[in-house]
Structures are given as C-alpha cells and as structure tokens.
Design a protein around this motif. Sequence first.
Motif, PDB file in Angstrom:
ATOM      1  N   THR A  23       0.832  -1.208   0.000  1.00 37.67           N
ATOM      2  CA  THR A  23       0.000   0.000   0.000  1.00 37.67           C
ATOM      3  C   THR A  23       0.869   1.262   0.000  1.00 37.67           C
ATOM      4  O   THR A  23       0.415   2.348   0.320  1.00 37.67           O
ATOM      5  N   ILE A  24       2.143   1.058  -0.377  1.00 37.15           N
ATOM      6  CA  ILE A  24       3.032   2.197  -0.633  1.00 37.15           C
ATOM      7  C   ILE A  24       3.582   2.033  -2.044  1.00 37.15           C
ATOM      8  O   ILE A  24       4.068   0.953  -2.402  1.00 37.15           O
ATOM      9  N   ASN A  25       3.485   3.062  -2.836  1.00 36.14           N
ATOM     10  CA  ASN A  25       4.095   3.048  -4.164  1.00 36.14           C
ATOM     11  C   ASN A  25       5.162   4.136  -4.193  1.00 36.14           C
ATOM     12  O   ASN A  25       4.889   5.270  -3.794  1.00 36.14           O
ATOM     13  N   LEU A  26       6.354   3.756  -4.618  1.00 36.69           N
ATOM     14  CA  LEU A  26       7.469   4.694  -4.593  1.00 36.69           C
ATOM     15  C   LEU A  26       8.170   4.686  -5.948  1.00 36.69           C
ATOM     16  O   LEU A  26       8.444   3.619  -6.500  1.00 36.69           O
ATOM     17  N   LYS A  27       8.429   5.875  -6.467  1.00 35.07           N
ATOM     18  CA  LYS A  27       9.040   6.004  -7.791  1.00 35.07           C
ATOM     19  C   LYS A  27      10.195   7.005  -7.726  1.00 35.07           C
ATOM     20  O   LYS A  27      10.225   7.854  -6.842  1.00 35.07           O
ATOM     21  N   ALA A  28      11.103   6.889  -8.683  1.00 35.88           N
ATOM     22  CA  ALA A  28      12.168   7.889  -8.813  1.00 35.88           C
ATOM     23  C   ALA A  28      12.247   8.289 -10.276  1.00 35.88           C
ATOM     24  O   ALA A  28      12.093   7.454 -11.164  1.00 35.88           O
ATOM     25  N   THR A  29      12.453   9.574 -10.504  1.00 33.86           N
ATOM     26  CA  THR A  29      12.594  10.059 -11.873  1.00 33.86           C
ATOM     27  C   THR A  29      13.666  11.135 -11.916  1.00 33.86           C
ATOM     28  O   THR A  29      14.139  11.595 -10.873  1.00 33.86           O
ATOM     29  N   THR A  30      14.070  11.504 -13.130  1.00 32.66           N
ATOM     30  CA  THR A  30      15.001  12.624 -13.321  1.00 32.66           C
ATOM     31  C   THR A  30      14.227  13.736 -14.024  1.00 32.66           C
ATOM     32  O   THR A  30      13.048  13.579 -14.331  1.00 32.66           O
ATOM     33  N   THR A  31      14.902  14.863 -14.278  1.00 34.37           N
ATOM     34  CA  THR A  31      14.263  15.911 -15.087  1.00 34.37           C
ATOM     35  C   THR A  31      14.974  16.028 -16.438  1.00 34.37           C
ATOM     36  O   THR A  31      14.922  17.079 -17.075  1.00 34.37           O
TER      37      THR A  31
END
Length: 160
Positions: A128-136
């Motif tokens: 029930t936790i969703n975690l993401k990483a992105t760049t710009t």
Amino acid sequence: MTARSGLGLDVHPLVPGRPLVLGGVEVPFDRGLQGHSDGDVLCHAIIDALLGAAGAGDIGRLFPPGDPRYKGASSLRLLEEAVAHIGRLGWRVRYVDATIVAERPLLKPFIGPMKARLALALRLPGDTINLKATTTDGLGFVGRGEGIAALAIATLEAAE
Ligand code: MG
C-alpha cells in the motif's frame, strides 16, 4: 467510509559533507541534503501529505524549524510522530504514493529498502506504498544536481 487525500512537496539543496538520506535509507553519494533534520525530502513530502489529508497544517507547524529537538533528527522518526499525531486526530493511513526527483545518484536499487522502512513508519503493508524515482532529463536545479525534490500523495481513512 470517510477518506481524504493530501499532497506534499519538498526540496532540499545537495551539499558536500552530509550523508544522503532518502526514505530513511542512507544512499552512497558524494553529497547529501542540507536541512535542520537529516534533510530527508521524501519523508518530509510524505509528512506534508499526511498532514494535508488530516487538515492538520504542515510540517513546519508540527516540527518548528530551528527547534533544537529536531536538529539532526531522523526524518523517519518524524514521520512516525506525524502518523501518531494524525491518529490522535482520528485518521489512519491507507495508501501513499510518492516520487523522488533526482538527476543522480541512481535510486532504483534503494527503492525496495526505502519502501520497507516507510511501511514500518507508516504502519502500512508494503503493497500500500508506491514509490518512484525520476530525473528531469538534465533540466532545472534538479538536472544540474543542485538539489533533490520529492512529491507525495497520501490517502487517509477516518478511524472508527
Ligand atoms: Mg524539508
């Protein structure tokens, strides 16, 4: 069931001579996040999302900046305190979704450990936790490596 959602955003500068702590996990890097606490932007964004959903102000009201009690504090502990605080206001966390925005370092290997630590602090099952990483893609202060940002949305349910 009464459910409400809240939004959180945080940004801290990257500086030399500090450990990089994200989601309560120390990530090996040549710089870390500046802040009165450990500078963990992800925990701070989630705290603001929780407080927003509970209609309970913001992180600066719950943990006043400059308060010596929070100097160098683990933001994971602050997250636990925020969960207890909204619990006293009659709210229980049901779901959290968050995104870390960082050009470097590569965060993918650390997403699993961050989720595990956040789940414990939030008293949530890991699914029930969703975690993401992105760049710009190199754009802006994040792209230039000057800082790291995090965004979060939390859904709360009124405790019976
Ligand atoms: Mg912050």
